[in-house]
Design a protein around this motif. Structure first.
Motif, short mmCIF file in Angstrom:
data_model
loop_
_atom_site.label_atom_id
_atom_site.label_comp_id
_atom_site.label_asym_id
_atom_site.label_seq_id
_atom_site.Cartn_x
_atom_site.Cartn_y
_atom_site.Cartn_z
N UNK A 1 42.99 30.49 25.86
CA UNK A 1 43.38 29.41 26.39
C UNK A 1 43.19 27.98 25.57
N UNK A 2 43.08 28.73 24.45
CA UNK A 2 43.14 27.90 22.95
C UNK A 2 43.70 27.49 22.36
N UNK A 3 44.45 29.04 22.26
CA UNK A 3 46.00 29.17 21.77
C UNK A 3 45.38 30.07 20.71
N UNK A 4 43.86 30.72 20.71
CA UNK A 4 43.53 31.70 19.12
C UNK A 4 43.93 32.96 19.56
N UNK A 5 44.44 33.80 18.60
CA UNK A 5 44.69 34.83 18.75
C UNK A 5 42.92 35.44 19.56
N UNK A 6 43.37 36.39 20.23
CA UNK A 6 42.62 37.30 21.07
C UNK A 6 42.80 38.80 20.65
N UNK A 7 44.01 39.17 20.12
CA UNK A 7 44.18 40.69 19.94
C UNK A 7 45.08 41.01 19.51
N UNK A 8 44.91 41.83 17.94
CA UNK A 8 46.50 42.51 17.92
C UNK A 8 46.44 43.77 18.03
N UNK A 9 47.45 44.21 18.52
CA UNK A 9 48.35 45.60 18.08
C UNK A 9 49.02 45.97 17.18
N UNK A 10 49.14 46.93 16.38
CA UNK A 10 49.83 47.05 14.86
C UNK A 10 50.95 47.85 15.52
N UNK A 11 52.35 48.29 15.34
CA UNK A 11 52.90 49.43 15.27
C UNK A 11 53.33 49.56 14.15
N UNK A 12 54.07 50.83 13.58
CA UNK A 12 54.24 51.42 11.84
C UNK A 12 55.48 51.98 12.12
N UNK A 13 55.96 51.99 11.26
CA UNK A 13 57.16 53.05 10.79
C UNK A 13 57.87 53.15 9.40
N UNK A 14 58.00 54.03 8.72
CA UNK A 14 58.47 55.18 8.62
C UNK A 14 56.82 56.09 8.66
N UNK A 15 56.39 57.18 8.51
CA UNK A 15 55.29 57.97 8.97
C UNK A 15 55.33 57.98 7.22
N UNK A 16 56.11 58.59 6.38
CA UNK A 16 55.12 58.07 4.59
C UNK A 16 54.84 57.34 4.49
N UNK A 17 55.22 56.10 5.03
CA UNK A 17 54.47 54.82 4.46
C UNK A 17 53.77 54.04 5.28
N UNK A 18 53.24 55.21 6.28
CA UNK A 18 52.29 54.73 7.47
C UNK A 18 51.12 55.61 6.71
N UNK A 19 51.36 56.66 6.12
CA UNK A 19 50.82 57.83 5.63
C UNK A 19 49.84 56.90 4.26
N UNK A 20 50.88 56.66 3.66
CA UNK A 20 51.15 56.10 2.60
C UNK A 20 49.42 55.15 2.91
N UNK A 21 50.14 53.57 3.99
CA UNK A 21 48.74 53.16 4.28
C UNK A 21 47.54 53.15 4.27
N UNK A 22 47.99 54.85 5.02
CA UNK A 22 45.95 55.30 5.85
C UNK A 22 45.44 55.54 4.30
N UNK A 23 46.40 56.08 3.65
CA UNK A 23 45.59 56.84 2.17
C UNK A 23 45.06 55.10 1.46
N UNK A 24 45.65 54.29 1.70
CA UNK A 24 45.21 53.15 1.03
C UNK A 24 44.12 52.61 1.16
N UNK A 25 44.90 52.21 2.92
CA UNK A 25 43.53 50.33 2.89
C UNK A 25 42.61 51.48 3.27
N UNK A 26 41.74 52.44 3.81
CA UNK A 26 40.45 52.56 4.85
C UNK A 26 39.59 52.76 3.08
N UNK A 27 40.27 53.24 2.02
CA UNK A 27 38.92 53.38 1.07
C UNK A 27 39.08 52.14 1.03
#
Length: 171
Positions: A108-134
């Protein structure tokens, strides 16, 4: 162009929060998130349903990491309805184009309370998975655990990038 139903207008602050988020992404400014997210914000990652990031400090730190590994982020105009808005963004992870949609909900105050991200294509998402979590693991739990996560995640990114090149030639 924004879309709002005449019977359910956008919540106060939704468009300004999304505009600030888009600006932060395009400028790779993770610190800007601290001012637009609620203290109890939740971030749902496209990488796994087993982890979600909670709280202003953690989500702000996560976005510093995101903006460090996704280059050249650009965003589109949002669609809004009630307390929810969506917009797409794209960028590059280790040279692969990543396309994604960000679903954002505000309070109600205009502050973001939730984000949900959906991404593609799978090779780029897998590369993100190999890059971001470490990177995130090293920040949260130390360099040794970050290296372990990299050792576990990197082969998936390599396998899917290779399959993306070879499989279409066989189809």
């Amino acid at each position: 162009m924004s879309f709002s139903s005449s019977d359910e207008p956008a919540a106060p602050g939704l468009l300004s929060a999304i505009t600030a988020l888009r600006t932060a992404a395009e400028n790779a400014d993770g610190e800007a998130l601290a001012g637009i997210v609620a203290s109890d914000v939740i971030f749902h990652t496209p990488l796994t349903s087993r982890i979600r990031f909670e709280g202003r400090e953690e989500v702000t730190a996560l976005h510093r990491d995101i903006f460090a590994v996704i280059e050249g982020l650009s965003t589109t105009e949002p669609l809004t309805r009630g307390d929810t808005g969506v917009f797409t963004f794209s960028g590059h992870v280790r040279g692969l184009k990543l396309e994604a949609m960000n679903l954002v909900r505000v309070n109600d105050h205009g502050k973001i309370v939730e984000f949900t991200i959906f991404a593609r294509p799978l090779p780029a998402l897998a590369t993100l998975f190999a890059t971001l979590p470490p990177r995130v693991t090293a920040r949260r739990r130390g360099r040794a655990k970050g290296a372990l996560v990299a050792a576990l995640a990197t082969p998936l990114g390599l396998a899917l990038r290779t399959a993306d090149v070879l499989v279409p030639r066989l189809i």
